[in-house]
Motif scaffolding. Structure first.
Motif, short mmCIF file in Angstrom:
data_model
loop_
_atom_site.label_atom_id
_atom_site.label_comp_id
_atom_site.label_asym_id
_atom_site.label_seq_id
_atom_site.Cartn_x
_atom_site.Cartn_y
_atom_site.Cartn_z
N VAL A 113 10.97 19.98 40.37
CA VAL A 113 10.63 19.71 41.94
C VAL A 113 11.53 18.82 42.62
CG1 VAL A 113 8.93 18.96 43.60
CG2 VAL A 113 8.37 20.47 41.85
N VAL A 114 11.74 17.78 41.66
CA VAL A 114 12.75 16.57 42.31
C VAL A 114 14.09 17.00 42.23
CG1 VAL A 114 13.82 14.21 41.46
CG2 VAL A 114 11.21 14.57 41.45
N ILE A 115 14.70 17.72 41.32
CA ILE A 115 15.91 18.38 41.49
C ILE A 115 16.15 19.29 42.65
CG2 ILE A 115 17.54 20.01 39.89
CD1 ILE A 115 16.17 18.69 37.39
N GLY A 116 15.03 20.13 42.80
CA GLY A 116 15.43 21.06 43.67
C GLY A 116 15.27 20.34 45.03
N LEU A 117 14.46 19.59 45.41
CA LEU A 117 14.20 18.91 46.72
C LEU A 117 15.48 18.06 46.83
CD1 LEU A 117 10.61 17.40 46.51
CD2 LEU A 117 11.38 19.21 48.04
N ALA A 118 16.26 17.36 45.92
CA ALA A 118 17.28 16.41 46.04
C ALA A 118 18.52 17.35 46.21
CB ALA A 118 17.16 15.46 44.70
N GLY A 119 18.47 18.51 45.55
CA GLY A 119 19.70 19.27 45.57
C GLY A 119 19.67 20.24 46.84
N GLY A 120 18.74 20.21 47.53
CA GLY A 120 18.91 20.88 49.12
C GLY A 120 18.60 22.27 48.86
N VAL A 121 17.47 22.48 48.05
CA VAL A 121 16.92 23.69 47.86
C VAL A 121 15.98 24.22 49.22
CG1 VAL A 121 15.37 25.59 46.71
CG2 VAL A 121 17.30 24.06 45.47
N SER A 122 15.91 25.31 49.60
CA SER A 122 14.80 25.24 50.77
C SER A 122 13.35 25.69 50.58
CB SER A 122 15.58 26.38 51.67
OG SER A 122 16.63 26.14 52.39
N LEU A 123 12.89 24.65 49.83
CA LEU A 123 11.64 24.62 49.53
C LEU A 123 10.94 23.39 49.55
CD1 LEU A 123 11.53 26.82 46.26
CD2 LEU A 123 10.75 27.72 48.63
N GLY A 124 9.54 23.34 50.03
CA GLY A 124 8.87 21.95 50.23
C GLY A 124 8.17 21.51 48.84
N PRO A 125 7.52 20.51 48.92
CA PRO A 125 6.72 19.95 47.79
C PRO A 125 5.66 20.25 47.71
CG PRO A 125 6.84 18.26 49.38
CD PRO A 125 7.50 19.69 50.03
N GLU A 126 5.02 20.96 48.80
CA GLU A 126 3.35 21.29 48.75
C GLU A 126 2.68 21.63 47.66
OE1 GLU A 126 5.31 24.13 51.64
OE2 GLU A 126 5.72 22.19 51.07
N ASN A 127 3.24 23.14 47.14
CA ASN A 127 2.43 24.11 46.05
C ASN A 127 2.53 23.11 44.85
OD1 ASN A 127 2.97 25.57 48.28
ND2 ASN A 127 2.42 27.40 46.53
N PRO A 128 3.87 22.65 44.29
CA PRO A 128 3.84 21.87 42.89
C PRO A 128 2.86 20.37 42.95
CG PRO A 128 6.01 22.47 43.59
CD PRO A 128 5.03 22.89 44.73
N ILE A 129 3.25 19.77 44.23
CA ILE A 129 2.16 18.29 44.15
C ILE A 129 0.99 18.57 44.30
CG2 ILE A 129 2.54 18.03 46.61
CD1 ILE A 129 3.10 15.30 43.73
N ILE A 130 0.24 19.66 44.79
CA ILE A 130 -1.05 20.00 44.90
C ILE A 130 -1.43 20.20 43.42
CG2 ILE A 130 -2.77 21.47 45.55
CD1 ILE A 130 -1.46 21.57 48.19
N ALA A 131 -0.61 21.14 42.68
CA ALA A 131 -0.99 21.47 41.42
C ALA A 131 -1.12 20.29 40.39
CB ALA A 131 0.11 22.49 40.74
N VAL A 132 0.02 19.28 40.53
CA VAL A 132 0.17 18.17 39.78
C VAL A 132 -1.02 17.16 40.03
CG1 VAL A 132 1.39 15.98 39.41
CG2 VAL A 132 2.61 18.27 39.63
N ASN A 133 -1.26 16.75 41.38
CA ASN A 133 -2.36 16.16 41.72
C ASN A 133 -3.83 16.41 41.15
OD1 ASN A 133 -0.82 13.82 42.66
ND2 ASN A 133 -1.07 14.75 44.83
N ALA A 134 -3.91 17.70 41.15
CA ALA A 134 -5.03 18.46 40.42
C ALA A 134 -5.22 18.37 39.25
CB ALA A 134 -5.20 19.80 41.22
N GLY A 135 -4.22 18.76 38.43
CA GLY A 135 -4.06 18.65 37.04
C GLY A 135 -4.54 17.11 36.74
N ILE A 136 -3.76 16.29 37.24
CA ILE A 136 -4.03 14.61 36.96
C ILE A 136 -5.27 14.23 37.14
CG2 ILE A 136 -3.55 12.33 37.41
CD1 ILE A 136 -0.71 13.24 37.91
N ALA A 137 -6.22 14.54 38.26
CA ALA A 137 -7.11 14.21 38.72
C ALA A 137 -8.37 14.99 37.69
CB ALA A 137 -7.69 14.89 40.04
N VAL A 138 -8.27 16.38 37.49
CA VAL A 138 -9.21 16.95 36.59
C VAL A 138 -9.27 16.43 35.05
CG1 VAL A 138 -9.62 19.24 35.13
CG2 VAL A 138 -9.08 19.17 37.87
N ALA A 139 -8.06 16.02 34.55
CA ALA A 139 -7.92 15.45 33.25
C ALA A 139 -8.55 13.95 33.41
CB ALA A 139 -6.41 15.17 33.03
N ALA A 140 -8.36 13.25 34.31
CA ALA A 140 -8.83 11.63 34.53
C ALA A 140 -10.41 11.94 34.61
CB ALA A 140 -8.23 11.23 35.65
#
Length: 424
Positions: A113-140
């Motif tokens: 996601v960082v590479i894509g966002l910084a590289g100018g790819v026309s996608l936002g962060p919403e799907n991946p960051i929701i998945a990441v935060n949900a994964g961390i929260a469930v594990a914690a």
């Protein structure tokens, strides 16, 4: 008479107790989003401001745009191929809120996601960051407490991230209203929304305190509304929805075309090449997730001709389809918002009688409705963008006929997982 089989509403004590993890999840989710934005923003500045100067170029230099996007595709492909976790599921196949991925997958998702966002790819962060935060929260939560069910943890993390993304807990409350209302067990709706709103509020406030971006802008208000404006709004929203439906129709075809290359490096590399060409055609305005570029359009709408706005919208929607189809990780809402704003400003430029705030809100509503299949998000984002209170009730009416069209149209998602198997 109320059914005796319905579950009782939670007590005040239990809601207060559960508010603690809800708020903690909200703060942590916002911090994670802020870190993602900060790191990708720093790398974006290096790639598009610092490094071009070394070669006598700028961010608008065609060969630089092509080179960066092509190499971005190559790097994302390498991450999908070689990094453990393979950057998680193909974003073209995931919804805004989906099952959380395992912890071992999260580093590769964030890297892609960082590479894509910084590289100018026309996608936002919403799907991946929701998945990441949900994964961390469930594990914690599984490690420190079993009192909160994993399904609720996912809802809290998702609510918190949506609140942080859009800068207000209202967005998350609207998104989860339908899901909560459909849940079994009885009780008052606000009892069920209490914890998601707490998490979303914490996420939104934390993001504001960290200086995160906002999607709310000031535009010339409508003033006095009339019936003709409703018809004009329906027309603008319908055209925008039609553009979104065309993108939804094209996405599975493009997905199959790119994934016929089989190897993840080839898939994303080919996508990067195409995005590089599109970047040359559309210029810097059509790069990245689109939030900053949306702000530029709304802040100075008179700086762009109708031809430029049509070019921006056309290139961006194609870039969105290509980026989603070629294995890049990211969400589709923010690029769709940019397309909707460009279409709204185009409508105002061609038909000046349409109030600019209504045109922008309706342009956004149409394509976001296709991208999310959620009327609440479409209404909220359209109204929030223009900060005009008269627009909100008008959108509540305009969305109805548009929904009747969208509900039978294809979704902006690849339902069959035609994902290349990573080479071994």
């Amino acid at each position: 008479m109320p059914s005796t089989s319905a579950a009782a509403s939670p007590s005040v004590k239990s809601l207060l107790i559960m508010s603690v993890p809800a708020v903690l999840i909200g703060v942590a989710s916002a911090v994670m989003l802020w870190l993602l934005d900060t790191v990708s923003g720093w790398l974006q500045d290096v790639l598009w401001t610092t490094m071009p100067a070394w070669f006598g170029a700028t961010e608008a230099t065609p060969w630089w745009i092509f080179t960066v996007l092509t190499l971005t595709g190559l790097l994302v492909g390498v991450v999908v191929w070689l990094v453990p976790g393979h950057a998680g599921p193909d974003s073209a196949t995931t919804s805004l809120v989906d099952a959380p991925p395992p912890l071992t997958t999260l580093p590769s998702i964030l890297l892609a996601v960082v590479i894509g966002l910084a590289g100018g790819v026309s996608l936002g962060p919403e799907n991946p960051i929701i998945a990441v935060n949900a994964g961390i929260a469930v594990a914690a939560m599984a490690r420190f407490s079993t009192a909160v069910p994993p399904t609720l943890v996912v809802m809290l993390a998702s609510s918190a991230t949506i609140g942080a993304l859009f800068g207000t807990p209202v967005a998350a409350a609207l998104v989860f209203t339908g899901a909560v209302a459909a849940a079994k067990g009885g009780g008052e709706l606000w009892d069920k929304l209490f914890l998601p709103v707490a998490a979303a509020g914490a996420g939104a406030v934390t993001m504001h305190l960290l200086g995160g971006s906002s999607i709310s802008f000031q535009m010339t208000p409508i003033g006095q509304a009339d019936g003709l404006m409703l018809l004009e709004g329906v027309l603008v929203a319908a055209v925008s929805a039609a553009v979104g439906i065309a993108a939804a129709w094209a996405l599975p075809l493009a997905h199959r075309l790119f994934h016929a290359l089989r190897h993840p490096v080839l898939i994303s590399f080919a996508g990067g090449v195409v995005l590089g060409v599109l970047g040359i055609v559309g210029g810097p305005m059509t790069l990245f997730k689109g939030l900053d570029q949306t702000a530029m359009l709304i802040t100075d709408p008179g700086d762009y001709t109708a031809g430029q706005l049509a070019l921006f919208a056309g290139v961006k929607v194609v870039a969105l389809v290509v980026a989603a189809a070629a294995g890049f990780r990211g969400g589709r809402i923010f690029p769709a918002v940019f397309v909707g704003v460009a279409l709204g400003l185009l409508a105002h430029a061609l038909l000046p009688g349409i109030p600019i705030s209504l045109a922008v809100a309706c342009g956004t509503l149409g394509i976001v409705l296709v991208a999310t299949r959620d009327g609440w998000i479409a209404i909220f984002v359209g109204a929030a963008l223009v900060s005009d209170p008269i627009v909100l009730p008008m959108l509540c009416l305009i969305v109805l006929p548009i929904w009747l069209v969208v509900m039978k149209a294809p979704e902006l998602i690849v339902t069959k997982r035609a994902v290349a198997t990573p080479a071994t």
